[in-house]
Design an enzyme around this catalytic site. Structure first.
Site, PDB file in Angstrom:
ATOM      1  N   SER A  47     -20.299  43.799-134.870  1.00  0.00           N
ATOM      2  CA  SER A  47     -19.251  44.368-135.715  1.00  0.00           C
ATOM      3  C   SER A  47     -19.788  44.916-137.027  1.00  0.00           C
ATOM      4  CB  SER A  47     -18.172  43.315-135.996  1.00  0.00           C
ATOM      5  OG  SER A  47     -17.482  42.966-134.817  1.00  0.00           O
ATOM      6  N   GLY A 221     -15.345  43.995-132.332  1.00  0.00           N
ATOM      7  CA  GLY A 221     -16.160  45.206-132.307  1.00  0.00           C
ATOM      8  C   GLY A 221     -16.103  45.927-133.635  1.00  0.00           C
ATOM      9  N   GLY A 223     -16.031  49.348-136.445  1.00  0.00           N
ATOM     10  CA  GLY A 223     -15.393  50.640-136.664  1.00  0.00           C
ATOM     11  C   GLY A 223     -13.879  50.611-136.774  1.00  0.00           C
ATOM     12  N   CYS A 248     -10.073  40.031-133.204  1.00  0.00           N
ATOM     13  CA  CYS A 248     -10.571  41.000-134.186  1.00  0.00           C
ATOM     14  C   CYS A 248     -10.214  42.441-133.779  1.00  0.00           C
ATOM     15  CB  CYS A 248     -12.072  40.808-134.389  1.00  0.00           C
ATOM     16  SG  CYS A 248     -12.674  41.515-135.936  1.00  0.00           S
ATOM     17  N   LEU A 249     -11.162  43.243-133.321  1.00  0.00           N
ATOM     18  CA  LEU A 249     -10.829  44.593-132.873  1.00  0.00           C
ATOM     19  C   LEU A 249      -9.836  44.537-131.719  1.00  0.00           C
ATOM     20  CD1 LEU A 249     -11.300  47.673-133.047  1.00  0.00           C
ATOM     21  CD2 LEU A 249     -13.176  47.380-131.430  1.00  0.00           C
ATOM     22  N   GLN A 252      -6.432  44.311-133.083  1.00  0.00           N
ATOM     23  CA  GLN A 252      -5.945  45.584-133.615  1.00  0.00           C
ATOM     24  C   GLN A 252      -5.556  46.556-132.503  1.00  0.00           C
ATOM     25  OE1 GLN A 252      -9.387  46.599-135.919  1.00  0.00           O
ATOM     26  NE2 GLN A 252      -9.120  44.872-137.322  1.00  0.00           N
ATOM     27  N   ASN A 290     -14.659  38.835-139.959  1.00  0.00           N
ATOM     28  CA  ASN A 290     -15.499  40.004-140.196  1.00  0.00           C
ATOM     29  C   ASN A 290     -14.721  41.243-139.782  1.00  0.00           C
ATOM     30  OD1 ASN A 290     -17.412  41.992-140.432  1.00  0.00           O
ATOM     31  ND2 ASN A 290     -18.575  41.382-138.621  1.00  0.00           N
ATOM     32  N   GLY A 292     -12.934  45.154-141.475  1.00  0.00           N
ATOM     33  CA  GLY A 292     -12.615  46.053-142.570  1.00  0.00           C
ATOM     34  C   GLY A 292     -11.302  46.772-142.370  1.00  0.00           C
ATOM     35  N   TYR A 293     -10.674  46.554-141.203  1.00  0.00           N
ATOM     36  CA  TYR A 293      -9.358  47.139-140.901  1.00  0.00           C
ATOM     37  C   TYR A 293      -8.383  46.012-140.589  1.00  0.00           C
ATOM     38  CZ  TYR A 293     -11.652  51.669-140.600  1.00  0.00           C
ATOM     39  OH  TYR A 293     -12.347  52.817-140.897  1.00  0.00           O
ATOM     40  N   HIS A 333     -12.187  34.862-135.993  1.00  0.00           N
ATOM     41  CA  HIS A 333     -13.084  34.528-134.880  1.00  0.00           C
ATOM     42  C   HIS A 333     -12.974  33.045-134.509  1.00  0.00           C
ATOM     43  CE1 HIS A 333     -15.362  38.324-134.526  1.00  0.00           C
ATOM     44  NE2 HIS A 333     -15.005  38.460-135.784  1.00  0.00           N
ATOM     45  N   GLU A 335     -14.232  31.620-132.023  1.00  0.00           N
ATOM     46  CA  GLU A 335     -15.478  31.114-131.442  1.00  0.00           C
ATOM     47  C   GLU A 335     -16.413  30.550-132.518  1.00  0.00           C
ATOM     48  OE1 GLU A 335     -16.625  35.203-132.722  1.00  0.00           O
ATOM     49  OE2 GLU A 335     -14.844  34.270-131.869  1.00  0.00           O
TER      50      GLU A 335
END
Length: 361
Positions: A47, A221, A223, A248-249, A252, A290, A292-293, A333, A335
Site C-alpha cells: 500500500s 492496496g 492508490g 482498507c482498499l 473503499q 495505512n 490516504g483515502y 488492518h 491482521e
C-alpha cells in the site's frame, strides 16, 4: 555517508545523510507513519507504492530485518526517511541491517534530518510530492522537474499478482482478490485452515464465481480507489451472491460499488495506534492503519450501507455493513501486521458468515 537531499513541492528542502540504495533522482509522495515499531512490515507493505515514508519514531532499525515479518517479497515503497537508523542492530532473529536490506531492494533512504519539522509540515499542508537527490547544485531545475512530475495511477496493477495461485487448506474455500495484499491476511486464513485462491485485481465476478467460493476477501492496496474501476465492477457482480469481507482498499471499493463516495484525506492514517469505536457495542479498539483515502460519511445516506465503526480522532468511516447482504468491511488492518490484535476476531466473524453461523458481523 554522503549527503542526500529531500526537496518538497512547496519549495522547502532538507539535508541529510544517504543510506540504502544509491540514486541520482527519485520521486515519491511524502507521508508519515507514527509506529514505534514494525518498520519491516511498513517497508514491505504494498500500500506504500510510490511513497516516501517518514518514520516519526526517532530511532529505526535497532532490531534489523528478519526473514519472517515481510508483507510482500518485493517492496514497492519509493524511499525511507528517518531521524536516525541503527547501523549495528541486535536481535536474535536479525538477518540483515536496515541499510543492507534497502540496498538489496534498491530503496533509497535519508537519515539525520529533522523528521519532527517534516511531519509538522505534512500535517499542516497535507501530503505532497517530494524528490530525493544527491546534489542541489541546480536546485531550481530540480524544483521545476518536481513541479512537472505526475504519478502514474496504476499502482494496484503493479503490485497485484499476475496469475492466480492456491494456498491449500481443508476448511472453507476463500477467494482472496489481491489489490496489493499484505501477507498477514494470508496468514490469518491459513491459521484457520482455509483453502485460499488468490486472484489478480482484474479478475471478473464471473471468474470468481466459477471457483465456487464460500466467501470472497477484498485485500488492501495502494492508490485512489476510484482508479480501480475493475475492482468496483467486481464487487457489484458479487454482492448478494457470496459473503464479502473488505479491508482498507477493499472497504473503499465496497463503498463505491454501493453508490457511496470516497475522498483523499489531508495526510491520512498511517501507524499502529489509531482508536476506533464500534457503534454497535461501544467498544474501542486500537488499530493498525495505512490509508490516504476514506469513505465520505455523508455519501452513505443514499446507499444500503450503514456505518458500524468510526475513528475517534477525526470521525473517519472505519466500518461498513450492508443492510441486505453478507457484506462488511473495515478501513483498518485486523491482521495486525504490525499492530495491536484487538480486531483480529473479524476474520472469525467473516468465517461465521461464510458457514452461516451468524447473520451479521
Amino acid at each position: 555517508m554522503s549527503k542526500r537531499y529531500l526537496i518538497l513541492e512547496d519549495g522547502s528542502w532538507f539535508e541529510g545523510k544517504a543510506f540504502g540504495a544509491p540514486i541520482t533522482e527519485k520521486f515519491g509522495e511524502v507521508v508519515f507513519n507514527t509506529g514505534m515499531t514494525g518498520y519491516q512490515e511498513t517497508i514491505s507493505d504494498p500500500s506504500y507504492c510510490d511513497q516516501f515514508v517518514v518514520m516519526t519514531y526517532p530511532l529505526i532499525g535497532n532490531y534489523g530485518i528478519n526473514r519472517d515479518d515481510f508483507e510482500t517479497i518485493q517492496p514497492s515503497i519509493s524511499g525511507f526517511i528517518v531521524k536516525e537508523y541503527a547501523e549495528f542492530p541486535s536481535n536474535f532473529r536479525k538477518e540483515w541491517s536496515l541499510d543492507s536490506f534497502l540496498k538489496q531492494k534498491e530503496i533509497p533512504g535519508i537519515a539525520n534530518i529533522d523528521t519532527r519539522r517534516l511531519v509538522k509540515k505534512i500535517r499542516e499542508q497535507g501530503t505532497m510530492k517530494g524528490v530525493m537527490v544527491e546534489s542541489i547544485e541546480d536546485l531550481e531545475a530540480i524544483k521545476a522537474r518536481l513541479n512537472d512530475f505526475t504519478f502514474k495511477r496504476d499502482q494496484v496493477q503493479r503490485v497485484s499478482t499476475v496469475k492466480p495461485y492456491v494456498v491449500p487448506g481443508k476448511s472453507e474455500r476463500i477467494v482472496l482478490v489481491d489489490f496489493g495484499m499484505k501477507h498477514g491476511i494470508l496468514r490469518e486464513f491459513t491459521q484457520r485452515h482455509c483453502h485460499i485462491t488468490v486472484v489478480p485485481y482484474n479478475t471478473s465476478a464471473e471468474e470468481v464465481l466459477q471457483l465456487k467460493p464460500d466467501g470472497v476477501m477484498l485485500s488492501n492496496g495502494p492508490g485512489d480507489p476510484k482508479d480501480v474501476t475493475v475492482g468496483i465492477e467486481l464487487v457489484k457482480g458479487l454482492i448478494g451472491k457470496v459473503p464479502i469481507f473488505g479491508i482498507c482498499l477493499g472497504h473503499q471499493l465496497i463503498a463505491l460499488a454501493c453508490g457511496a463516495d470516497t475522498h483523499k484525506m489531508k495526510f491520512g492514517h498511517r501507524g499502529n495506534n489509531h482508536p476506533v469505536k464500534d457503534l454497535r457495542t461501544g467498544e474501542v479498539w486500537m488499530t493498525s492503519q495505512n490509508h490516504g483515502y476514506a469513505v465520505t460519511q455523508e455519501s452513505l445516506a443514499q446507499t444500503s450501507l450503514k456505518m458500524t465503526q468510526i475513528a475517534l480522532n477525526d470521525d473517519t468511516v472505519e466500518g461498513l455493513e450492508h443492510e441486505l447482504y453478507d457484506v462488511f468491511s473495515v478501513q483498518y488492518h485486523p491482521e495486525s501486521s504490525p499492530g495491536p490484535q484487538d480486531s483480529n476476531q473479524l476474520f472469525d466473524q467473516f468465517l461465521q458468515k461464510v458457514t452461516g453461523g451468524v447473520t451479521h458481523a
